[in-house]
Scaffold this active site. Structure first.
Site, mmCIF file in Angstrom:
data_model
loop_
_atom_site.group_PDB
_atom_site.id
_atom_site.type_symbol
_atom_site.label_atom_id
_atom_site.label_comp_id
_atom_site.label_asym_id
_atom_site.label_seq_id
_atom_site.Cartn_x
_atom_site.Cartn_y
_atom_site.Cartn_z
ATOM 1 C CD GLU A 234 -2.871 0.984 -0.018
ATOM 2 O OE1 GLU A 234 -3.265 2.076 -0.460
ATOM 3 O OE2 GLU A 234 -3.141 -0.118 -0.564
ATOM 4 C CB SER B 247 17.872 -7.010 -9.847
ATOM 5 O OG SER B 247 17.615 -6.010 -8.885
ATOM 6 C CG HIS C 145 6.729 -10.246 -10.595
ATOM 7 N ND1 HIS C 145 7.613 -11.239 -10.211
ATOM 8 C CD2 HIS C 145 7.496 -9.203 -11.006
ATOM 9 C CE1 HIS C 145 8.846 -10.803 -10.395
ATOM 10 N NE2 HIS C 145 8.801 -9.576 -10.869
ATOM 11 C CB SER C 146 6.950 -6.534 -8.390
ATOM 12 O OG SER C 146 6.717 -5.881 -9.630
#
Lengths: 391, 446
Positions: free
Chosen positions: B110, B196, B332-333
């Site tokens: 959020e 990453s 996923h993200s």
């Protein structure tokens, strides 16, 4: 990839048999400049212990032995492995001595836990090395030819180079890592046994890129990379010199500073900056030019470390001579010469009396039959000297 | 293979004075005996000859079974076995750790939507894999992660302040604000900072495991340690996965590969990721002992990891592969809307039907260790603790500006120092163009 590389190993054997002239590389009978480099007489090698003693950086009064470049690499690896049990050595075919003999007898001496073969996977070799280095070892990983380092490019660029930076205050790093690879033209290596990818790595902050020119330099720089340097090092070995370059090398352990260029030959009229094997070509071209122009004195600088490089030594020289030529085998486009030239332009602009010239490989691939026309040679360097002086 | 055979051929050329051509036999030498019913080709020495031409067909093979201890109602399936070998208090800790990650995920997702952090990735549905496996490792074991394993950090003792400092890239972040959110790391906890690029950590884990093995050999006083390496089923398609498992097997490295198979790599379902029997079937191909477990069953994950750790240290070390099955309940993200490629009803179904937190809650409730009141109270406490650190972290300054140049190399290079001076000159000339006060010590921090 495996089939050509297998061929490479067989080629490697033939290179070790001594200097051979293949049809593509045969010298012109009428050549006066492009003669084969006579490594027995070149002033770049220490042919006598006394010339070695005169070198400022090498140990004084050292016992010496005449060895070639692969033997110097072998000696450095042996010295490093004796000095620290954190040093391990691995790659494809290193256990039996390596296709270029650089790891000869090391497995017998230090055991199969410290010297071993890996499966045939470059990304695996470098990834494995990064993990071992992160845990405090000093892994020396071998990539069989610089031409085959590209599968490991991600591990080098995104992982090894950025490891310390992204870890920040955790302090984890892969400073113990050294990646060795044979590089450069050899007369008949064609597309995949000739490349010099140093410029690609020089664009990557976080790794050091080192290329020695001779056995004594190779030993000192490699020992420095393994035992003293806390940054990952890419150590590129001009494979044409493995057997050809023979000189007196101190038997004892010694190191040479990284990121420090060496003025091999002082001069006042022109600076030539190069590294690796082309330095011998530069030396021959300078001799020819100085013979043709009486009183001419050309300064020759060996960069030794491609990145982070010694900008001060180069700038000081060009501020003195006012003229500069950069020579390297790899392609001229976006090559090391571009960075050196731009730095000189910025740092010695008012002293420049001629455009900075780059003598380098053409922006093509190294086609088998064309190698002598693609890589820099004595004639092209000689011509660049004359052009720069006459500008 | 072709290449290494050539290498072996080259190896037979004598090069030592005592070696005579043909007189040397290497230990690895293998020759075909006449009349043998077994293959004696060096590449597969245990294969029998057959005159029946049969292709091995994956479609005819039974899929590897999925190990579970308790069912989706939190009931132990095999009643003949004893209770899980952990004290109730520890199980409650696991539950709270899973819940912490879950609540933090909701809050931070959020927060990203409100633009307060730049990026986030939740672990929903996979908390059991992370917490369960981490609980089975020794504190001195070394861990490499992908990014969806916040539960490993939580289980190992990463504090809420550390999570929040990283997410807000503030001056308390060990990564000095250099990495995207969720790229946590802690050398104190033995967990490398997340990067990453997918799967790059897998061969690194193999190399680290080799280092642990060598260090144990060189100093027997060192406690035996393993490396645990986590990755998703999508990452397992990378070449680095192949390289890592192969080297781990040939060099006998004490490493536990833990694959989170959650059905999706961003939008790509597993049917487009592979056609074999998941990731587990590949382990066998590399000669690695392998198990598939129910990732929603924290007891199954813990037990498999505990046994894997024991096996990994056996006889000088070897790799083990665990494929933990789960479902990526979340997007996923924060940069992904997963309803663009899968039905909302499918996700809702998984959320309702089964997840590791609800399953363990049912087990706790069945044992009388948990109830609605405890649940509400715990949730409130965790939420308050997270929000407290959230607010504190958000107000902290960013790290000093010099951190943008340091740690590229061990020492600042002459070139980097010149660039630092140039940036300083520029900032002094145009101070109003930049929010220098957001950074510790402002321009002085450069």
């Amino acid at each position: 990839m495996s089939l050509p590389r297998a061929a490479g190993r067989l080629l490697a054997r033939s290179w070790q048999q001594g200097l051979r002239f293949y049809s593509a590389a045969a010298p012109s009978p009428s050549a006066r400049l492009n003669l084969p480099i006579d490594y027995k007489t070149t002033p770049l090698l220490h042919h006598t212990p006394s010339s070695l003693a005169n070198s400022l950086e090498l140990p004084k009064n050292a016992s010496t032995k005449q060895i070639n470049l692969y033997q110097a690499i072998n000696a450095a690896l042996r010295t490093a492995m004796s000095a620290s049990d954190k040093v391990i050595l691995f790659g494809e075919d290193v256990a039996f001595g390596g296709v270029f003999r650089c790891s000869m007898d090391l497995q017998m001496e230090f055991g199969s836990e410290r010297v071993f073969n890996t499966p045939l996977t470059e990304q695996g070799i470098v990834g494995f090395a990064i993990g071992a280095a992160a845990q405090g070892l000093k892994p020396v990983a071998e990539i069989q030819f610089a031409d085959y380092v590209f599968p490991a490019f991600d591990q080098i660029v995104n992982e090894a180079a950025k490891f310390r930076y992204r870890e920040g205050t955790t302090g984890a790093n892969v400073g113990g890592l050294v990646i060795r690879m044979p590089c450069g033209g050899v007369g008949h290596g064609a597309l995949y046994h000739s490349q010099s990818p140093e410029a690609l790595f020089a664009h990557v902050p976080g790794v050091r890129v080192v290329i020695p020119r001779s056995p004594s330099q190779a030993k000192g720089l490699l020992l420095s990379a393994i035992l003293e340097c806390n940054d990952p090092v890419i150590f590129m070995e001009p494979k044409i010199l493995y057997r050809a370059a023979v000189e007196h090398v101190p038997i004892e352990s010694y190191t040479l500073p990284l990121s420090k260029a060496e003025v091999i030959k002082p001069g006042t009229d022109l600076t030539i900056i190069s590294y690796g094997q082309p330095l011998y070509l530069c030396s021959a071209a300078i001799a020819a030019a100085e013979n043709a122009r009486k009183g001419l004195k050309v300064e020759l600088i060996d960069l030794r470390t491609i990145y982070p490089w010694d900008r001060q030594t180069v700038l000081e020289s060009v501020r003195k001579t006012g003229r500069a030529i950069i020579v390297h085998e790899s392609m001229i486009n976006y090559g090391v010469g571009a960075e050196v030239a731009a730095t000189i332009q910025e740092g010695a602009f008012l002293r420049l009396e001629a455009p900075i010239k780059r003598v380098a490989g053409w922006s093509t691939h190294t086609g088998l039959a064309y190698e002598q026309f693609i890589l820099p040679d004595v004639a092209r360097i000689y011509d660049a000297i004359i052009q720069t002086l006459d500008y | 293979m072709a290449s290494s055979l050539v290498g072996r051929w080259v190896a037979r050329i004598p090069r030592r004075p005592h070696a005579v051509l043909g007189a040397v036999r290497w230990n690895s030498s293998i020759s075909q005996r006449p009349g043998s019913d077994h293959v004696r080709f060096p590449g597969a020495v245990n294969s029998k000859f057959t005159s029946e031409m049969t292709f091995s067909r994956p479609s005819t093979m039974t899929a590897m079974p999925t190990y579970r201890v308790m069912d989706s109602d939190g009931v132990i399936v095999d009643t003949s076995r004893g209770p899980p070998d952990v004290p109730d208090e520890e199980v409650i800790t696991w539950y709270k750790n899973m819940l912490t990650v879950n609540i933090m995920d909701v809050i931070m997702f959020e927060a990203q939507r409100q633009g307060r952090i730049s990026f986030y990735m939740v672990s929903a549905g996979e908390e059991g894999i992370a917490v369960g496996s981490a609980s089975a490792l020794a504190p001195e074991d070394v861990i490499f992660l992908q990014y969806r394993e916040a539960g490993v950090f939580q289980q190992r003792g990463f504090t809420l302040k550390q999570f929040m400092s990283q997410l807000f890239a503030n001056r308390n972040d060990s990564g000095l604000g250099r990495n995207m959110p969720v790229h946590y790391g802690s050398s104190k906890l033995g967990i490398y900072t997340i990067s990453s690029p997918l799967a790059t950590q897998i061969p690194q884990a193999t190399g680290a495991a080799y280092a642990l093995k060598l260090q144990a050999l060189q100093n027997p006083n060192n406690p035996p340690r393993v490396v645990a390496c986590y990755f998703g089923e999508g990452a397992a398609s990378e070449g680095d996965f192949h390289a890592a498992l192969n080297i781990a097997a040939t060099r006998s490295c004490p490493v536990i590969f833990i694959c989170r198979n959650n059905g999706y790599a961003i939008s790509t379902p597993t049917l487009e990721q592979y056609r074999g029997d998941g990731i587990a079937s590949r382990g066998v191909g590399y000669g690695i002992d392998t198990i598939r477990v129910d990732g929603n069953d924290i007891f199954a994950v813990r037990e498999a990891t505990k046994e894997a750790r024991r096996m990994a240290l056996e006889n000088g070390g070897r790799p083990i592969l665990i494929e933990a099955m789960s479902y990526r309940v979340s997007h996923h993200s924060t940069s992904d809307d997963s309803f663009a490629y899968r039905a909302r009803v499918e996700v809702e179904d998984w959320k309702r039907r089964d997840n590791p937190i609800i399953r363990l809650r049912k087990w706790l409730e069945n044992k009388g260790l948990w109830n609605d009141e405890l649940e509400q109270q715990t949730r409130n406490e965790l939420r308050a603790a997270i929000l407290k650190e959230f607010n504190a972290a958000e107000r902290e300054k960013k790290p000093p500006l010099r951190s943008l140049f340091t740690d590229v190399y061990e020492n600042l290079t002459e070139e980097a120092e010149a660039q630092r001076q140039e940036l300083k000159r520029h900032l002094e000339k145009y101070p109003d163009e930049y929010n220098l006060n957001d950074y510790e010590d402002g321009i002085k921090g450069l």
